[in-house]
Scaffold this motif. Structure first.
Motif, PDB file in Angstrom:
ATOM      1  N   ASN A  77       0.822  -1.211   0.000  1.00 36.34           N
ATOM      2  CA  ASN A  77       0.000   0.000   0.000  1.00 36.34           C
ATOM      3  C   ASN A  77       0.857   1.264   0.000  1.00 36.34           C
ATOM      4  O   ASN A  77       0.519   2.256  -0.651  1.00 36.34           O
ATOM      5  CB  ASN A  77      -0.941   0.003   1.208  1.00 36.34           C
ATOM      6  CG  ASN A  77      -2.091  -0.970   1.032  1.00 36.34           C
ATOM      7  OD1 ASN A  77      -2.090  -1.778   0.108  1.00 36.34           O
ATOM      8  ND2 ASN A  77      -3.070  -0.910   1.904  1.00 36.34           N
ATOM      9  N   THR A  81       0.900   4.180  -2.970  1.00 38.43           N
ATOM     10  CA  THR A  81       0.612   5.544  -2.514  1.00 38.43           C
ATOM     11  C   THR A  81       1.738   6.489  -2.924  1.00 38.43           C
ATOM     12  O   THR A  81       1.495   7.569  -3.486  1.00 38.43           O
ATOM     13  CB  THR A  81       0.460   5.561  -0.980  1.00 38.43           C
ATOM     14  OG1 THR A  81      -0.596   4.674  -0.632  1.00 38.43           O
ATOM     15  CG2 THR A  81       0.151   6.953  -0.465  1.00 38.43           C
ATOM     16  N   GLY A 146      -3.326   5.496   0.040  1.00 36.49           N
ATOM     17  CA  GLY A 146      -3.579   5.882  -1.350  1.00 36.49           C
ATOM     18  C   GLY A 146      -3.296   7.367  -1.533  1.00 36.49           C
ATOM     19  O   GLY A 146      -3.239   8.120  -0.561  1.00 36.49           O
ATOM     20  N   ARG A 457      -5.893  -1.270  -6.123  1.00 34.22           N
ATOM     21  CA  ARG A 457      -5.231  -1.148  -4.824  1.00 34.22           C
ATOM     22  C   ARG A 457      -5.273  -2.419  -4.000  1.00 34.22           C
ATOM     23  O   ARG A 457      -5.489  -2.388  -2.790  1.00 34.22           O
ATOM     24  CB  ARG A 457      -5.856   0.002  -4.025  1.00 34.22           C
ATOM     25  CG  ARG A 457      -5.641   1.334  -4.702  1.00 34.22           C
ATOM     26  CD  ARG A 457      -6.423   2.420  -4.070  1.00 34.22           C
ATOM     27  NE  ARG A 457      -5.885   3.724  -4.481  1.00 34.22           N
ATOM     28  CZ  ARG A 457      -6.443   4.873  -4.176  1.00 34.22           C
ATOM     29  NH1 ARG A 457      -7.536   4.905  -3.458  1.00 34.22           N
ATOM     30  NH2 ARG A 457      -5.909   5.993  -4.580  1.00 34.22           N
TER      31      ARG A 457
END
Lengths: 583, 362
Positions: A77, A81, A146, A457
């Motif tokens: 993640n 991001t 994100g 994602r």
């Protein structure tokens, strides 16, 4: 005598051979020359592009197989991001500002930007902001909510990383506001006398449109981020539902900037393409005013479409219809541009060099992103594909197929002006071929993945998507490989490439009317317009009447003037068109 | 014989049209449509894809044709012809996309209306009161949760309360910890919704399921039967209403085969209504980034025959009774991997999960 010879003859190149940046140290200093700052922007952002690209390849490596076998889900993640944040805020947006810094004063015949020190300040916010953001990766607490950083998720994941993200984006936003003010004032107040707004190069129009949306929307993002920081660090509940806050309000504020931001990311490159296509097609740009005004229309409409990112979250039914219609209407001015570019190359004498190939590649791939954008505007279909790889595919076709190819086209086109040396064409074409194949291989299958049911994602996915994901991953490796010919070509040519002439492409805009690279303060004498910016093909070397090239403030008509020629400013165009009649 | 260019244009036009029409119907890009709504959405997509294919072929064709036909020949340093514009042509290519997008917008509007996009929470639920509009500062007050000048009840709170009437739902939702959103006066919106299709307007749905999203699971409660489960089962052909919210962060309810997606937002109640059409097992996915294990937050969505559904309900009622007997597990003793293991491996909800919910929130 061709229009290019006429334009060059009317202007004397700067006598000084001394370029804006005299020593390598100048490029690491608080230099206020717009050309040094432009190159600082372009090189710095390209370095961030490479970092963002490495992160993208790590993301794709994880997605090669359905399981999480490469990095942990938390790290995954953080990777996407940071990839998105770097690509948007540290590459595409500032790269546009880099070209604008370098080109705008030259194109309008100014010695520098309106506020040179502000300009340097705007640039020098970028490296610390970028290093700050990347440092979060090194301290092991990178932001992982994100690039949209929606609360409440962003409030419950790592606090330090999130705070760093907010600080970094605030700095970058401030930088782009300072840049936008500078561009607007420069374009508005510092054009040479005689250059009306309808004789400006189209890149200036696109930067007016870009700067306007930057100034109107970036402060709203800053507001959202400051409130988010309060929620995160001070325990307020503006967006935190546990205290009665509303996470949807954040989405409105965030997208009020971030949708217009996609136009901040594409409009400058629309402008670059409008400069490059006519030069290498050897034809006037088709529909100058249509292209110029469509930039403004896109800029205005771009401000009233943000909620199409929220069709599945928090807006009432009837409001979805409003945002669907405004979003779809943007297809009209965008379509005008695309058709005008196609008409510009149609019937030309195309010099298919690297700059032209990238420019045509830009048009070709941007069309795919534009079409899928209209599909996404249709609410019932968007409800299906929102937050899926279809959206990922769409945004990469626009931002990679559009912006990045546009940046490359700009690099190849203006490299001789910036460095005084020519790039190697063979390796440029290799770069182009690898990029086009790599980008389609990476992003085309994502359309199908999204529609079939792969949400974005995610580090783990349904094994039935493995084949398509494998193709995407291989494509992303190819994209990584594709940058090597460019990097090596650029460095080698900068040092040892063949010397470039002042106007190697026989272009007509003013930046080509000075030395390559331009001297400090650009022009020895105030440049004049002997032709319009795109009057190609007005005379194919067979016009013998014109021997005396008009100089400076004499408005002596030379050849038949195109609609954007300064000569058309003459009260009587008929007289202007034919010097014999004036006697 | 010299063939005039207009014939070539005509032939190219015919070929582009045929290819577009064929591809628009035979693209194979979407999964099985499993609801009445899905078929409508697919029709819209096919129409858009047909137009898109045509546009794509025209633009790319023109670019590639130009690159070949108009490339500079060696030794030719002349310029192309100076054409600055062509007003009728520019009007044409402004008008054509404008007409296309108006057409797509109308079609989308129609599909959106047919799937129930405008249905339940329109203005009549909470009429705009003139008094509220005239009040100084009404627009500002509308954004503040505690100063609503509207005496109408808070629709969002009502929906939340209604769901909490069901003990099973109350057990899994932490509505006592997340205040429900007040509504802006006059709008009366609960949250965006796909409601009843116009022909079913005003009729209650055949089945209501309360859905609660939490990191990283979906919990389904059936108020009619008191079932709590980690898989969503619905009978074919009967209209289902999903009433959802989230306990911690934003999640999104998505079944690709239904073509429906809706965010489940903490503090807000949202609803979607649909009529399942095709019997089968599908995947229900969380589509909104909800944390590191977001990718593992999915479960089975089963559309089954009414008989199979009855059978399943009976089994679940027995299982729910057993559940009450189990002893709670302290989540603090579990590592994230242990905590998540059941969801990653079997995509279902285990009894421990429900007890953790109790543990955390009471």
């Amino acid at each position: 005598m061709t229009q290019a010879q006429l334009q060059e003859g009317a202007n004397i190149s700067a006598l000084s051979e001394e370029p804006g940046g005299r020593k390598w140290r100048d490029y690491f200093s608080f230099n206020t020359d717009h050309k040094v700052i432009g190159i600082q922007y372009l090189v710095t952002t390209f370095i961030f592009y490479c970092i963002g690209g490495v992160l993208a390849d790590l993301v794709r490596t994880e997605l090669k197989t359905p399981e999480t076998d490469f990095v942990s889900p938390e790290v995954y993640n953080s990777l996407f991001t940071l990839h998105a944040t770097i690509m948007i805020f540290l590459w595409i947006v500032p790269a546009g500002a880099g070209f604008a810094n370098y080109l705008i004063p030259l194109m309008i015949g100014a010695k520098d930007m309106a506020f040179p020190r502000l300009n340097a300040v705007a640039f020098w916010m970028i490296p610390p902001a970028g290093l700050l953001l990347i440092s979060s990766l090194l301290i092991g607490d990178a932001p992982d909510a994100g690039w949209t950083s929606y609360p409440p998720l962003s409030l419950v994941t790592g606090q330090v990383g999130e705070a760093i993200w907010i600080m970094s984006v605030l700095l970058l936003g401030t930088s782009s506001i300072l840049g936008a003010i500078n561009f607007l004032v420069t374009i508005w107040k510092m054009r040479i006398p005689g250059m009306t707004v309808n004789q400006m190069p189209l890149f200036c129009w696109s930067m007016i449109a870009t700067s306007a949306i930057t100034l109107l929307s970036t402060p709203v993002l800053a507001g959202a981020l400051i409130l988010l920081a309060f929620d995160l660090l001070a325990g307020t509940t503006f967006f935190n539902p546990t205290g009665g806050g509303d996470p949807i309000v954040y989405q409105h504020m965030f997208w009020f900037y971030s949708h217009p931001a996609v136009y901040i990311m594409i409009l400058p490159f629309f402008g670059l393409i409008s400069e490059i296509l006519p030069v290498h097609a050897r034809k006037p740009v088709f529909g100058y005013q249509a292209i110029a005004y469509s930039s403004l229309a896109i800029s205005f409409l771009g401000l009233i479409v943000w909620a199409h990112h929220m069709f599945t979250s928090g807006i009432p039914g009837w409001l979805r219809m409003f945002f669907m219609i405004t979003t779809m209407i943007i297809a009209v001015p965008t379509g005008i541009k695309v058709f005008s570019w196609v008409a510009t190359v149609w019937g030309g004498k195309l010099r298919l060099n690297s700059a032209m190939l990238f420019a045509m590649g830009f048009v070709g791939t941007f069309v795919i992103g534009g079409i899928s954008g209209v599909m996404l505007a249709a609410v019932p279909f968007d409800i299906h594909v929102h937050d899926t790889y279809f959206v990922v595919a769409h945004l990469h076709y626009v931002l990679f197929g559009g912006s990045v190819l546009g940046i490359y086209a700009g690099f190849y086109h203006w490299f001789p002006k910036m460095t005084g040396r020519m790039l190697n064409e063979f390796w440029g074409k290799v770069h182009f071929a690898l990029t086009i194949v790599g980008l389609n291989m990476t992003f085309l299958p994502m359309h199908k993945l999204g529609m079939m049911g792969m949400n974005r994602r995610i580090a783990v996915y349904d094994p039935k998507f493995e084949t398509l994901n494998f193709i995407c991953t291989m494509g992303s490796y190819l994209l990584a490989v594709s940058t090597f010919p460019f990097i090596i070509n650029a460095i080698w040519s900068w040092m040892y490439g063949p010397k470039a002439a002042n106007n190697p492409w026989q272009a007509l805009t003013l930046e080509w009317m000075t030395t390559s690279p331009p001297a400090i303060e650009n022009f020895d004498k105030l440049p004049v317009l002997a032709t319009g910016p795109y009057d190609y093909g007005m005379s194919n070397g067979d016009n013998k009447e014109v021997e005396n090239v008009p100089f400076s403030d004499e408005k002596e008509p030379a050849l038949a003037a195109g609609p954007n020629s300064a000569l058309r400013a003459d009260p009587d165009p008929k007289v202007a068109a034919n010097p014999e009649d004036r006697k | 014989m010299n063939i005039p260019s207009s014939i070539w244009t005509l032939l190219v036009g015919i070929v582009v049209t045929i290819v577009s029409l064929w591809y628009g119907q035979n693209h194979g890009l979407l999964p099985t449509p499993a609801s009445d709504e899905a078929e409508l959405v697919d029709g819209l997509f096919n129409a858009m894809l047909t137009i898109s294919t045509g546009l794509f072929l025209i633009v790319e064709g023109a670019l590639i044709y130009s690159a070949i036909r108009y490339r500079r020949r060696p030794g030719d340093d002349s310029d192309g012809s100076p054409i600055f514009g062509n007003i009728p042509l520019e009007i044409l290519w402004t008008a054509v996309p404008a007409i296309i997008v108006i057409g797509i917008a109308i079609y989308s509007f129609d599909v959106y209306n047919s799937i129930g996009g405008f249905s339940p929470h329109s203005v009549h639920d909470a009429p705009i009161e003139e008094q509220a509009v005239r009040m100084p500062g009404a627009a500002i007050a509308a954004t503040l949760s505690d100063t609503s000048p509207n005496t109408d009840s808070n629709l969002n709170q009502e929906k939340s309360d209604a769901a909490m009437q069901d003990p099973a739902t109350a057990a899994v939702r932490n509505a006592d910890q997340i205040p429900q959103r007040q509504n802006a006066p006059g709008v009366g919106v609960v949250s965006p919704t796909i409601g009843a299709s116009p022909d079913k307007e005003g009729t209650p749905p055949a089945l209501t399921v309360n859905v609660t999203g939490l990191q990283y699971a979906w919990i389904f409660t059936y108020p009619d039967t008191g079932i709590t489960t980690g898989e969503l089962h619905v009978p074919v052909g009967r209209e289902v209403q999903i009433s959802m919210t989230a306990n911690d962060v934003i999640h999104a309810f998505w079944v690709p085969e239904l073509r429906l997606k809706q965010d489940a937002i903490p503090g807000r109640q949202s609803e979607i209504r649909f009529t399942p059409k095709t019997v089968g097992e599908y995947k229900l996915i969380c589509a909104e980034l909800c944390g590191p294990y977001h990718g593992a937050m999915n479960t089975q969505f089963v559309i089954e025959t009414p008989e199979a559904f009855e059978q399943w309900q009976k089994e679940q009622q027995v299982a729910s009774l057993d559940l009450q007997q189990l002893v709670a597990v302290n989540s603090a003793d579990l590592s994230p991997a242990e905590f998540l293991a059941p969801y990653v491996s079997d995509l279902g909800i285990q009894p421990e999960m429900l007890h953790q919910v109790h543990h955390t929130h009471h």
